[in-house]
Design an enzyme around this catalytic site. Structure first.
Site, PDB file in Angstrom:
ATOM      1  N   SER A 138      -4.089   1.466  -3.086  1.00 43.57           N
ATOM      2  CA  SER A 138      -4.148   0.675  -4.315  1.00 43.57           C
ATOM      3  C   SER A 138      -5.228  -0.390  -4.215  1.00 43.57           C
ATOM      4  O   SER A 138      -5.522  -0.894  -3.121  1.00 43.57           O
ATOM      5  CB  SER A 138      -2.787   0.005  -4.546  1.00 43.57           C
ATOM      6  OG  SER A 138      -2.871  -0.998  -5.531  1.00 43.57           O
ATOM      7  N   TYR A 163       4.009  -5.229  -2.248  1.00 43.11           N
ATOM      8  CA  TYR A 163       3.476  -3.915  -2.627  1.00 43.11           C
ATOM      9  C   TYR A 163       2.128  -3.680  -1.949  1.00 43.11           C
ATOM     10  O   TYR A 163       1.895  -2.630  -1.335  1.00 43.11           O
ATOM     11  CB  TYR A 163       3.329  -3.829  -4.147  1.00 43.11           C
ATOM     12  CG  TYR A 163       2.592  -2.605  -4.621  1.00 43.11           C
ATOM     13  CD1 TYR A 163       3.148  -1.332  -4.472  1.00 43.11           C
ATOM     14  CD2 TYR A 163       1.334  -2.706  -5.215  1.00 43.11           C
ATOM     15  CE1 TYR A 163       2.472  -0.198  -4.896  1.00 43.11           C
ATOM     16  CE2 TYR A 163       0.658  -1.584  -5.648  1.00 43.11           C
ATOM     17  CZ  TYR A 163       1.234  -0.331  -5.484  1.00 43.11           C
ATOM     18  OH  TYR A 163       0.552   0.790  -5.913  1.00 43.11           O
TER      19      TYR A 163
END
Length: 333
Positions: A138, A163
């Site tokens: 990501s 995350y």
């Protein structure tokens, strides 16, 4: 284009975890249309509307060369049985607990899915020989980096959300397994992916739902944010080009590489909202709020490696991408 570039091999079996998810759905369709055998794996959790996942699956199951297994990545027995049954040549790990803000409220879900789950995939790739492991990282791994555009050569040691920390951990684990066991592995840092059949938890989707319902939308940091919005078709084109092209050995003789896949053109959040309003034919009621924990001011992808190795860069303008999303959304109501 890399030397010896390989097109998709239709005779391969492609395992896609997170197969009922946004990117997993679109990638599966692309592979199925190319005549490949695709195995989808997903736990169908309720992080967002399960009905949308079921709609995606219904379309995929209409293809004779598609198989779907419901299961959880954190269950090693289930993952091993999956590899034993299908023995995939290409593994695309898109299964993960997504969302920056949700990771602050529910950290355990991220450790189980993104750490334990990915470890189970790596172990399975070790024990059942695969030709290429491709996995989703990501743009969030860049944290609060000030240098732009974000390059895969930049240090990413300061994540500002759990995350992001789990995605950075996945990159480290993948490198280790690649180095120790010769597993060809490629990580993909996706930048704000949007489009039809997208994720309802993403801002553009929730903005659309609220605008159509006449409800106010929440705009963080008073709208002073930039995002490298990347249309789903560009993401799928980039992923597809590298599936059958594992990385060459690096300086440590490790078959490993990371790519950014982003539009290489950050847009101001307010312009994105204005464009969405035009596509929907409605004006949004706006509620301005301060920056949220875990959010970053700007994302901006350096895609030089993607261009050099695969002759490709995402280029769909948001005016085009949002028009397609808005049309899909209206038709799906």
């Amino acid at each position: 284009m890399i030397e010896g570039y390989q097109e998709l091999h239709a005779e391969f079996t492609y395992l896609i975890t997170g197969g009922a998810g946004f990117i997993g759905f679109h990638l599966s369709l692309r592979l199925l249309d190319a005549g490949c055998h695709v195995v989808g794996f997903d736990n169908l959790n309720d992080y967002y509307d399960v009905n949308l996942k079921q709609k995606r699956l219904k379309i995929l199951k209409g293809h004779s060369n598609y198989s779907f297994i419901k299961g959880d990545l954190a269950d090693k027995t289930v993952v091993n049985a999956l590899f034993e049954q299908f023995n995939p040549e290409i593994v695309v790990n898109l299964g993960a607990q997504a969302g920056v803000r949700y990771s602050i409220e529910n950290p355990d879900a991220y450790i189980q899915s993104n750490i334990v789950g990915f470890f189970n995939i790596l172990e399975a790739c070790r024990n059942y020989t695969v030709k290429h492991l491709v996995y989703a990282s990501s743009s969030s791994v860049y944290g609060a980096n000030k240098k732009i555009p974000f390059s895969t050569q930049d240090k990413v040691d300061n994540p500002i959300s759990l995350y992001a920390a789990t995605k950075k951990s996945d990159e480290l684990m993948a490198y280790t397994y690649s180095h120790l066991y010769g597993i060809p592995a490629t990580g993909l840092r996706f930048f704000t992916v949007y489009g039809p059949f997208g994720r309802p938890d993403m801002a553009y989707f929730s903005f659309t739902r609220k605008i159509m319902a006449g409800e106010p939308i929440k705009i963080f940091n008073n709208g002073d944010m930039y995002r490298d919005f990347t249309y789903i078709d560009d993401i799928i084109e980039g992923v597809t080009r590298l599936l059958c092209n594992p990385p060459k050995p690096d300086e440590n003789n490790t078959l490993y590489k990371v790519y950014n896949i982003g539009n290489n053109k950050p847009e101001k959040l307010m312009y994105f909202i204005e464009t969405l309003e035009k596509c929907l034919g409605r004006e949004a009621k706006k509620e301005y709020l301060p920056m949220q924990p875990g959010d970053v001011y700007q994302t901006y992808a350096d895609v030089t490696d993607l261009i050099d190795d695969f002759g490709f860069k995402p280029e769909t303008p948001i005016e085009t991408g949002l028009a397609k999303f808005a049309q899909w959304y209206k038709e799906s109501l």
